[in-house]
Every structure is written in structure tokens, then in C-alpha cells.
Design a protein around this motif. Structure first.
Motif, short mmCIF file in Angstrom:
data_model
loop_
_atom_site.label_atom_id
_atom_site.label_comp_id
_atom_site.label_asym_id
_atom_site.label_seq_id
_atom_site.Cartn_x
_atom_site.Cartn_y
_atom_site.Cartn_z
N ARG A 176 -23.28 36.02 11.06
CA ARG A 176 -22.89 36.24 12.44
C ARG A 176 -21.84 37.33 12.53
N VAL A 177 -22.05 38.22 13.47
CA VAL A 177 -21.08 39.27 13.72
C VAL A 177 -20.52 39.03 15.12
N ASP A 178 -19.21 38.89 15.21
CA ASP A 178 -18.60 38.62 16.50
C ASP A 178 -18.82 39.80 17.42
N SER A 179 -19.14 39.51 18.67
CA SER A 179 -19.37 40.55 19.66
C SER A 179 -19.18 39.95 21.04
N PRO A 180 -18.96 40.77 22.06
CA PRO A 180 -18.87 40.25 23.42
C PRO A 180 -20.13 39.48 23.83
N ALA A 181 -21.30 39.97 23.41
CA ALA A 181 -22.55 39.30 23.76
C ALA A 181 -22.61 37.91 23.16
N ARG A 182 -22.24 37.79 21.88
CA ARG A 182 -22.28 36.47 21.24
C ARG A 182 -21.25 35.53 21.85
N ARG A 183 -20.07 36.03 22.14
CA ARG A 183 -19.04 35.19 22.75
C ARG A 183 -19.48 34.72 24.13
N HIS A 184 -20.13 35.60 24.88
CA HIS A 184 -20.61 35.23 26.21
C HIS A 184 -21.64 34.12 26.12
N ALA A 185 -22.60 34.26 25.21
CA ALA A 185 -23.64 33.24 25.04
C ALA A 185 -23.04 31.91 24.60
N GLU A 186 -22.13 31.97 23.64
CA GLU A 186 -21.52 30.74 23.13
C GLU A 186 -20.67 30.05 24.19
N ASP A 187 -20.04 30.85 25.06
CA ASP A 187 -19.23 30.27 26.12
C ASP A 187 -20.13 29.54 27.13
N ARG A 188 -21.24 30.16 27.51
CA ARG A 188 -22.18 29.50 28.44
C ARG A 188 -22.73 28.22 27.83
N TRP A 189 -23.04 28.28 26.53
CA TRP A 189 -23.59 27.11 25.84
C TRP A 189 -22.55 25.99 25.77
N ALA A 190 -21.34 26.34 25.43
CA ALA A 190 -20.28 25.34 25.31
C ALA A 190 -20.00 24.66 26.65
N LYS A 191 -20.13 25.39 27.74
CA LYS A 191 -19.90 24.83 29.07
C LYS A 191 -21.11 24.07 29.60
N GLY A 192 -22.21 24.09 28.86
CA GLY A 192 -23.40 23.38 29.31
C GLY A 192 -24.06 24.01 30.51
N ASP A 193 -24.10 25.34 30.55
CA ASP A 193 -24.74 26.04 31.66
C ASP A 193 -26.15 25.48 31.89
N PRO A 194 -26.45 24.99 33.09
CA PRO A 194 -27.73 24.31 33.33
C PRO A 194 -28.96 25.16 33.03
N VAL A 195 -28.90 26.44 33.39
CA VAL A 195 -30.05 27.32 33.15
C VAL A 195 -30.25 27.53 31.66
N LEU A 196 -29.20 27.87 30.95
CA LEU A 196 -29.31 28.14 29.52
C LEU A 196 -29.73 26.89 28.76
N VAL A 197 -29.14 25.75 29.12
CA VAL A 197 -29.50 24.49 28.46
C VAL A 197 -30.95 24.13 28.76
#
Length: 200
Positions: free
Chosen positions: A121-142
Motif C-alpha cells: 500500500r502506498v499512502d495517497s489522498p485517494a486511498r485516505r479518502h476511500a478508507e475514510d468513507r469506508w470507516a464511516k460506513g458510507d451507505p453507498v460504498l458499503v
């Protein structure tokens, strides 16, 4: 950052209960595009049919391709037809886009074209954005992740807001079920064919 990119990053990073095929993800990515276009006002749904909205050119190249691929003549295209048409080989296009933003070490990518090990894994704004949505349980992404067999650690999230988005998520789940049924039917047919040749 787009929902398709977020979905692909989660699919590469999170352990799934089953193997995720490129076809599964391609269908879900096409659905994710529709969700983003609905939320941007680039289209609406009339029942299950995709009605293009005002002209809009997104910054993201793949979403721009999706906008240009919309059928703009009545009776317009049903969501499920879009998923199969637009989803063809969509996984490869999004993987290339995600890897261009957050490249991974090619030497460590082995048998699974989706999986990226923790060391890669390479840290990037894109990866942080996805992980943040996932951690918050975004209904669409989940919801999209669940369609391809990725369960959120907290279980099901709240239903997504908006009937149109719910229609898209339902269509993605139905398309994934149809794809799995086709796979099983082919497996049975292939097994039967093999048995014929093995028969004395």
C-alpha cells in the motif's frame, strides 16, 4: 475522488468473504458511476430508465467517458442494461487510473489481480479518502462493496438517501446475482461435457 475509485481501493485492500472476479467489480463500478452522476445532477431515473440531465463535463476522465456514453434518445436505457454495457472491461480502466494515483510495488503483486498486500500500500489522498468513507460506513460504498461480497466490519449501514440511488444499488445486486448464476450454469455444463468424454 470518485465512488468507483473508492470502491476499487476498498476491493484491493479489504479481505472479502469470497474471491472477487473482475466481472463482479466491473458491474459494481458501472453502478458507482451512475451514483456519482445522479448526485452531480448529470442524470435522473424515470423508474429504472436513465434520463440524461444538463450537459456536464466532470474533471475525472472516466466519469467524463460515462457521461458521453449515456443514451440520449427515448426510451432511454434501463439501469441493468447500462451495468452490462458500460461495465465491460471497466475494472481494467479503473485499476489503471487508481494505480496511476497510488502506484503499488509490481514485484509483490502475485496471483490475485485485485489484492494488494499491506506491504504494497502506498499512502495517497485517494486511498485516505476511500478508507475514510469506508470507516464511516458510507451507505453507498458499503452497499456497492456488499454486492461484490465485501462485508463492512460494522455490518449493514443505513439505507442510502434517495430513491434513484437505491434503484441503482438494487440493480447492481441483481446483476451480480445474474452473473453468478451464469457462472454456475457454465460450470455445470462444463462438468457434464467432461463426463461425456470420460464415459466408457
Amino acid at each position: 475522488m470518485t465512488t468507483p475509485q473508492d470502491l476499487l481501493i476498498i476491493a484491493m485492500d479489504v479481505t472479502s468473504g469470497r474471491d472477487i472476479g473482475q466481472g463482479d467489480l466491473s458491474l459494481a463500478l458501472a453502478g458507482a458511476e451512475l451514483v456519482d452522476l445522479i448526485e452531480a445532477g448529470a442524470l435522473t431515473l424515470d423508474g429504472d430508465r436513465i434520463v440524461p440531465g444538463a450537459s456536464w463535463t466532470p474533471d475525472d476522465a472516466l466519469l467524463a467517458e460515462a457521461v458521453s456514453a449515456l443514451v440520449r434518445q427515448e426510451p432511454y436505457e434501463p439501469v441493468d442494461d447500462w451495468l452490462w454495457r458500460r461495465g465491460r472491461d471497466l475494472f481494467a480502466a479503473y485499476r489503471a487510473a487508481v494505480e496511476a494515483q497510488a502506484p503499488v510495488a509490481p514485484a509483490r503483486r502475485r496471483w490475485n489481480p485485485l489484492r494488494v498486500g499491506p506491504a504494497e500500500r502506498v499512502d495517497s489522498p485517494a486511498r485516505r479518502h476511500a478508507e475514510d468513507r469506508w470507516a464511516k460506513g458510507d451507505p453507498v460504498l458499503v452497499g456497492l462493496a456488499a454486492a461484490v461480497g465485501i462485508e463492512h466490519p460494522d455490518g449493514e449501514s443505513a439505507a442510502p438517501s434517495g430513491e434513484a440511488v437505491g434503484t441503482v444499488l438494487d440493480a447492481v445486486h441483481n446483476a451480480e446475482t445474474e452473473l453468478e448464476a451464469v457462472r454456475q450454469r457454465r460450470s455445470i455444463e462444463n462438468a457434464a461435457f467432461d463426463n461425456i468424454w470420460r464415459a466408457p
